[in-house]
Enzyme design. Structure first.
Site, PDB file in Angstrom:
ATOM      1  N   HIS A   1      33.585  44.114  38.203  1.00  0.00           N
ATOM      2  CA  HIS A   1      33.277  44.800  39.460  1.00  0.00           C
ATOM      3  C   HIS A   1      34.069  44.226  40.641  1.00  0.00           C
ATOM      4  O   HIS A   1      33.776  44.522  41.789  1.00  0.00           O
ATOM      5  CB  HIS A   1      31.772  44.749  39.754  1.00  0.00           C
ATOM      6  CG  HIS A   1      30.965  45.589  38.819  1.00  0.00           C
ATOM      7  ND1 HIS A   1      29.593  45.457  38.657  1.00  0.00           N
ATOM      8  CD2 HIS A   1      31.329  46.576  37.959  1.00  0.00           C
ATOM      9  CE1 HIS A   1      29.166  46.323  37.754  1.00  0.00           C
ATOM     10  NE2 HIS A   1      30.198  47.010  37.317  1.00  0.00           N
TER      11      HIS A   1
ATOM     12  N   CYS B   1      53.731  46.199  56.640  1.00  0.00           N
ATOM     13  CA  CYS B   1      52.636  47.078  56.189  1.00  0.00           C
ATOM     14  C   CYS B   1      51.547  47.226  57.249  1.00  0.00           C
ATOM     15  O   CYS B   1      51.378  48.272  57.849  1.00  0.00           O
ATOM     16  CB  CYS B   1      52.041  46.581  54.875  1.00  0.00           C
ATOM     17  SG  CYS B   1      50.724  47.681  54.266  1.00  0.00           S
TER      18      CYS B   1
END
EC number: 2.3.1.-
Length: 297
Positions: free
Chosen positions: A146, A200
């Site tokens: 997860h 970015c």
């Protein structure tokens, strides 16, 4: 043809009965014999292991952050609607972990992995937990299906990166108070965690699997391979209701491999397993995994 099909169905229904399942054993001596023979041990862990270290789960009665439970905030929709609120929630969870430590169950697993590796045997941990307590205990062969509270993923370039900064960005300092009366910080999106990759600057999100998202297919493939070769499986502190992880141990049991469940109570999968040890994992697991008299190293 329809009538024939109907008769066949009735016949199948009448002749078929569910396989009778014996109650799982809680005989530790018997389990230890299976443990001594095992060469590849898979240990599946869930929230119960973390709860014993005092990690909040934000599920069930009383499991709230402000007025929300995890399933309200841990979704792509919640993040796109209110990234500031979701980041406050995860900032709080990251900061809480600074005061939490691995418990005897984490430590027993890590010690067992280290010890057995010297004997040419393997232990792999497949965890649903995102708190990295297995790593902190010293475990090395860990699949975090997860994701992790301490990894981020850029929404623009997709880069996944470890991040243990506290706070993760200046704007979140002192934020994330869990009290229901706490005011939302309403941090402008440009001041939330941003990607530091050259050129970015995309918005970062926690690298965790949210409700409604699928698990990483590469990790799932690796986990399936581990489960296919394991000759003993332990299910520790998991409710066996979150899919696909809930199917891992029953699949292993289905091919005749001994599975031992360590949990505070029975789960929907308990009757499929050979063993069930009830109680806190920190109490039941260490004696199950300690050095066996047959171990030479």
């Amino acid at each position: 043809a329809v009538e024939l099909t109907f008769h066949l169905c009735v016949a199948v229904r009448l002749n078929w009965s569910a396989p009778k399942m014996a109650r799982p054993s809680s005989n530790l001596t018997e389990f230890r014999e299976d443990f001594a023979k095992a060469k590849h041990i898979a240990i599946i862990t869930g929230a119960g292991v973390s709860a014993e270290s005092g990690v909040p789960t934000f599920r069930g009665q009383g499991g709230y952050w402000r007025k929300w439970q995890a399933q309200d905030l841990a979704t792509p929709e919640a993040f796109s609607r209110d990234p500031s609120l979701v980041w406050e929630f995860y900032h709080y969870r990251r900061e809480v972990m600074r005061s939490k430590m691995p418990n005897p169950a984490h430590l027993a697993i890590a010690e067992c992995e280290s010890r057995l590796s010297k004997q040419g045997r393997s232990v792999v941990i497949i965890t649903q937990n995102i708190d990295e307590l297995h790593h902190r205990a010293g475990s090395e062969h860990v699949y975090e299906i997860h994701g992790s509270l301490f990894k981020t993923r850029c929404m623009s370039c997709g880069e996944v990166k470890a991040n243990h900064k506290s706070p993760i960005c200046p704007a979140l300092e002192g934020k994330g108070e869990p009290d229901p009366g706490a005011k939302d910080a309403r941090i402008p999106v440009e001041h939330l965690p941003r990607c530091d990759r050259s050129g970015c600057n995309g918005l970062l999100r926690p690298h965790v699997v949210w409700f409604g998202e699928t698990l990483d297919s590469d990790i799932l493939t690796a986990v399936e391979q581990e489960l296919e070769k394991c000759d003993l499986c332990l299910v520790v502190g998991t409710s066996s209701i979150v899919y696909p992880a809930a199917m891992f141990a029953p699949q292993v049991a289905g091919r005749g491999v001994p599975v031992a469940e360590f949990n505070m109570e029975c789960t929907p999968a308990t009757m499929r397993f050979k063993y069930h040890f009830e109680g806190p994992c920190g109490v039941t697991l260490p004696p199950a995994l300690e050095r066996h008299e047959s171990e030479v190293i």
